[in-house]
Design an enzyme around this catalytic site. Sequence first.
Site, mmCIF file in Angstrom:
data_model
loop_
_atom_site.group_PDB
_atom_site.id
_atom_site.type_symbol
_atom_site.label_atom_id
_atom_site.label_comp_id
_atom_site.label_asym_id
_atom_site.label_seq_id
_atom_site.Cartn_x
_atom_site.Cartn_y
_atom_site.Cartn_z
ATOM 1 N N ASP A 221 -50.517 8.047 -50.931
ATOM 2 C CA ASP A 221 -50.041 6.941 -50.104
ATOM 3 C C ASP A 221 -48.635 6.513 -50.554
ATOM 4 O O ASP A 221 -48.375 6.387 -51.756
ATOM 5 C CB ASP A 221 -51.031 5.761 -50.263
ATOM 6 C CG ASP A 221 -50.773 4.641 -49.283
ATOM 7 O OD1 ASP A 221 -50.982 4.846 -48.072
ATOM 8 O OD2 ASP A 221 -50.368 3.548 -49.731
ATOM 9 N N GLU A 270 -47.316 11.034 -48.352
ATOM 10 C CA GLU A 270 -46.807 10.246 -47.236
ATOM 11 C C GLU A 270 -45.363 9.878 -47.576
ATOM 12 O O GLU A 270 -45.119 8.933 -48.335
ATOM 13 C CB GLU A 270 -47.648 8.976 -47.019
ATOM 14 C CG GLU A 270 -47.175 8.211 -45.801
ATOM 15 C CD GLU A 270 -47.633 6.761 -45.744
ATOM 16 O OE1 GLU A 270 -47.662 6.183 -44.649
ATOM 17 O OE2 GLU A 270 -47.960 6.190 -46.810
HETATM 18 C C1 NOJ Z 1 -49.750 3.832 -45.642
HETATM 19 C C2 NOJ Z 1 -51.127 3.871 -45.062
HETATM 20 O O1 NOJ Z 1 -51.235 4.993 -44.222
HETATM 21 C C3 NOJ Z 1 -51.318 2.566 -44.330
HETATM 22 O O2 NOJ Z 1 -52.489 2.575 -43.565
HETATM 23 C C4 NOJ Z 1 -51.318 1.463 -45.360
HETATM 24 O O3 NOJ Z 1 -51.424 0.224 -44.714
HETATM 25 C C5 NOJ Z 1 -50.033 1.486 -46.196
HETATM 26 N N1 NOJ Z 1 -49.688 2.798 -46.628
HETATM 27 C C6 NOJ Z 1 -50.187 0.653 -47.439
HETATM 28 O O4 NOJ Z 1 -51.069 1.269 -48.328
#
Ligand code: NOJ
Length: 543
Positions: A221, A270
């Site tokens: 993440d 991500e």
């Molecule tokens: C990215 C995640 O995909 C999202 O759903 C989340 O709210 C944020 N990061 C914070 O962790």
Amino acid sequence: MAPDDRDDEACPPPAPLDWWQRGVIYQIYPRSFADSNGDGIGDLRGILTRLDYLRGAGDSLGVDAIWLSPFYRSPMVDFGYDVSDYTDVDPVFGTLAEFDELLAAAHLRDIKVIIDWVPNHTSDQHPWFLESRAGRDSPKRDWYVWRDPAPAGGPPNNWRSSFGGGADPAWTFDDATSQFYLTSFTPQQPDLNWDNPEVEAAMHDVLRFWLDRGVDGLRIDVVFKLAKDPQLRDNQPGRRHDQDWPAVHERVRRIRALVDEYEDRMIVGEVYLLDLQQLVSYVSSGDELHLAHNFVFVHLPWRASAMRESIGDFERLAGPSTWPAWFLENHDHSRVATRYAGSGGSGGRRTRVATMLVVTLKGTPFIFQGEELGLPDAEVPPDRVVDVDGRDPERAPIPWRRPSSAGPGAGFTTGEPWLPIVAGAERLCVEAQRDDPDSTLSFARRLLALRADRPALQGGSQRPLDAATDVFSFLREAGGRGERLLVALNFSSRRVRARVTLPEGLETRGTLVLSTHAAREPGPIDLRTLTLDPDEGVIVLLG
Ligand code: NOJ
Ligand code: CA
């Protein structure tokens, strides 16, 4: 000797692909996949009971791996992305023993399991944070980012929360100790201080916990936030200081080194940076991420030229040794059928084109649960909004059965679903699509089977072809035996002559092996006369 055999000698076959390059990765948002106990919220046992849908049965979709969004203990302010215990399962999702059961059952079917690791922030209910906020001299004070107010009394700098469209400061004030702490997302998600080696070591322990249990990969993440300017200087118009700071790369390298101690594991990050050069810097060195999610791609307009250019830009920046990853849906973005709805009901058809694109492009495809059904976003009335950042519509539960027979929970739950079921569930549900050869689900199943069957779609080289303005076309070619597949996608809602220009020497006749339109029969075609229906994509085997 046949000419093809001579080619074999000239170019030795490339190294065999890894599982995460060959296959299709399917994202499961556990809250919304399948509910096993009637509380209206999906859970691990629900996933376990639906594995047949994914792989291993005659009519399975045929995915190779699943990525599970977080299922850890959490107060659910951000539905699991606010973790209060990284090494346990939240009771709403089940137990650690059930996770082990799910992992073993997935492995029995040859499904790899990727879990979501949330290293940038914890929940404010995590014991580390409770200890950190207990006092300025707490031994864990420095595990988070604490600062005195600015001289005027406000937040220490101009950094903004990623939620709320940039309106809110990324700082939360703690009355008890009169300091601010950094919260890049909600105030209940304090950012860990990755400049502190104890934090890094503790988060590495979390990784080992899950890798030792046997997970095959991690989705990381907001990985680009693991280093920020330690001096906390203000963001400037051309330079952000709250993310993508140079130290991030050595941190990712240490994560990779740890993961590489285990056999055959993978990390996908991500990297939510809308700049391909920055994105590529996380994957191109070969010792950081295996894969990076590309958000530039998700933000493109639905235009053949935009797709073609962006894919070309990525390839040029990444170079031949970087393996791409492609996706157009996830749990944070409006679904393709809604985002690219156009006028005149093109949305559902465009989901098929989008899925054909991500599954046939060179690289690893990620499909978000429900994409294979062509689901649109759900309509969520104001009194049922639960997400802090407006992402409920794409997170609506999977409709498994017809509401007319299974009741309002559509086979997702016997209780009240935590979010409304999508409109049109009667026609879009798995039960309605499963045995209908014309359905989006049947199309997706054929598409995944084709990728699994065709080396050219897995590891083959790729080149774009000139074609009509509304058509994006490319060729995938496997070395050795010379398997060639041509993909042509109509991004308009008009019938168009594809006008694909093949490279010199290639035969214009081929066999159409798959169309997004069920009405089009597979069989011989001549590319010189290929005409695509509105919102149609085709795959043609050349030669
Ligand atoms: C990215 C995640 O995909 C999202 O759903 C989340 O709210 C944020 N990061 C914070 O962790
Ligand atoms: Ca449940």
